[in-house]
Scaffold this active site. Structure first.
Site, mmCIF file in Angstrom:
data_model
loop_
_atom_site.group_PDB
_atom_site.id
_atom_site.type_symbol
_atom_site.label_atom_id
_atom_site.label_comp_id
_atom_site.label_asym_id
_atom_site.label_seq_id
_atom_site.Cartn_x
_atom_site.Cartn_y
_atom_site.Cartn_z
ATOM 1 N N GLN A 123 -4.970 -1.778 9.422
ATOM 2 C CA GLN A 123 -4.865 -3.091 8.771
ATOM 3 C C GLN A 123 -5.498 -4.172 9.637
ATOM 4 O OE1 GLN A 123 -3.804 -3.527 5.670
ATOM 5 N NE2 GLN A 123 -4.072 -5.734 5.706
ATOM 6 N N ASP A 149 -11.420 2.661 3.690
ATOM 7 C CA ASP A 149 -11.785 1.244 3.533
ATOM 8 C C ASP A 149 -13.305 1.093 3.363
ATOM 9 O OD1 ASP A 149 -9.756 -0.721 3.566
ATOM 10 O OD2 ASP A 149 -9.403 -0.407 5.707
ATOM 11 N N LYS A 158 0.843 -1.203 0.000
ATOM 12 C CA LYS A 158 0.000 0.000 0.000
ATOM 13 C C LYS A 158 0.877 1.251 0.000
ATOM 14 C CE LYS A 158 -3.922 -2.341 2.078
ATOM 15 N NZ LYS A 158 -4.644 -2.761 3.269
HETATM 16 N N1 GUN Z 1 -6.958 -6.917 5.614
HETATM 17 C C1 GUN Z 1 -7.201 -7.628 4.488
HETATM 18 N N2 GUN Z 1 -7.802 -6.847 3.571
HETATM 19 C C2 GUN Z 1 -7.939 -5.619 4.124
HETATM 20 C C3 GUN Z 1 -8.485 -4.382 3.672
HETATM 21 O O1 GUN Z 1 -8.979 -4.245 2.542
HETATM 22 N N3 GUN Z 1 -8.426 -3.342 4.543
HETATM 23 C C4 GUN Z 1 -7.897 -3.468 5.783
HETATM 24 N N4 GUN Z 1 -7.908 -2.392 6.582
HETATM 25 N N5 GUN Z 1 -7.390 -4.599 6.242
HETATM 26 C C5 GUN Z 1 -7.416 -5.669 5.418
#
Ligand code: GUN
Length: 286
Positions: free
Chosen positions: A96, A119, A52
């Site tokens: 996350q 998100d 990311k």
């Molecule tokens: N863990 C796995 N996929 C995601 C996501 O799209 N966002 C977040 N915050 N954590 C994740």
């Protein structure tokens, strides 16, 4: 033989457009900024977070990473989010998932300001998705919709089957397909006659996390098959939910793993961060 939907290529094209948008915003003195918080040492999460951050840098976004130890308390985490909520350099905040045991994900997500919730996990944004009035689309389902659009085939009136009912993928995925006028069925661990239901799908989206669960006998000739799964097979090799080699002989379009849905999820996160920056800087834009 199915056409392979190249998520990497489509993602690259969108990221190019996004980087042009970022350059334009920068000329107006707006640099979109994303804060990514990771708690603990989960190796898969560390890779996601690194990717990311790299993606932000690639298109010129500001990114800040906060790596907290696994023994971080709920109130320490909430304090950090509250500081970031007030920080004008930060337009998007992502925590996350999964969090270590003892931290309450629902409370944590609820603390993020809805306008910084890139998100789209906050219940206010989830509600907006339900009624079709959204600022942010959830990243993975939004990426899947882009991949379906890339085929040029309309979702309207199609039988869409979603495997999985998670809050992150299955439920919002079903809503987005419904908003595009698909006829949507959600299958889950208690579903009876899964094969018969899948066999009627014009568009099948699998997000259950079971390696090679979707077999050729479950697929209608000419279906579009989208594989959200990220699993490891018996040899430790990365694979999706779909038995790719068998299903590609029957489907009209199929996404590979890796190189399908994966790259699109981060691309949609970048897009949401830019949207957040624009919403939070309306005065500079007009
Ligand atoms: N863990 C796995 N996929 C995601 C996501 O799209 N966002 C977040 N915050 N954590 C994740």
């Amino acid at each position: 033989m199915a056409n392979i939907i190249n998520g990497k290529e489509i993602s690259k094209r969108i990221r190019q457009q996004l980087s042009e948008e970022v350059a334009e915003l920068k000329s107006l003195d707006i640099t979109p900024g994303l804060a990514v918080i990771i708690v603990g040492e989960d190796p898969a999460s560390k890779i996601y977070v690194r990717n990311k951050k790299l993606a932000c840098e690639e298109i010129g976004l500001f990114s800040a990473e906060f790596s907290l130890p696994a023994n971080t308390t709920q109130s320490e985490l909430i304090d950090l989010i509250e500081v970031l909520n007030q920080d004008p350099q930060i337009n998007g905040i992502l925590v996350q998932s999964p969090l270590p045991a003892g931290l309450d994900e629902a409370i944590v997500v609820h603390t993020i300001l809805p306008e910084k919730d890139v998100d789209a996990f906050h219940e206010q944004n989830v509600g907006k998705i339900m009624i079709g009035n959204f600022a942010f689309l959830p990243c993975t389902p939004a990426g899947v919709i882009e991949l379906i659009h890339s085929t040029g085939i309309s979702i309207a009136g199609k039988n869409c089957v979603v495997l999985g009912r998670s809050n992150i993928v299955g439920k919002p995925m079903s809503m987005l397909l419904l908003h595009e006028n698909g006829t949507v069925t959600i299958c889950h661990s208690q579903t009876k006659n899964m094969t018969e239901i899948c066999k009627k799908a014009d568009i099948l989206v699998s997000a259950i996390g079971k390696p090679k669960f979707v077999t050729a006998d479950m697929i209608q000739e000419g279906a579009i098959v989208i594989d959200v799964g990220m699993n490891h097979d018996e040899n430790g090799k990365l694979c999706g939910d779909v038995d790719f080699e068998a299903v590609e002989k029957i489907a009209s379009y199929i996404t590979p793993v890796p190189g399908g849905v994966g790259p699109m999820t981060i691309t949609m996160l970048l897009k949401n961060t830019i949207t957040a920056a624009k919403m939070q800087n309306q005065r500079k834009l007009f």
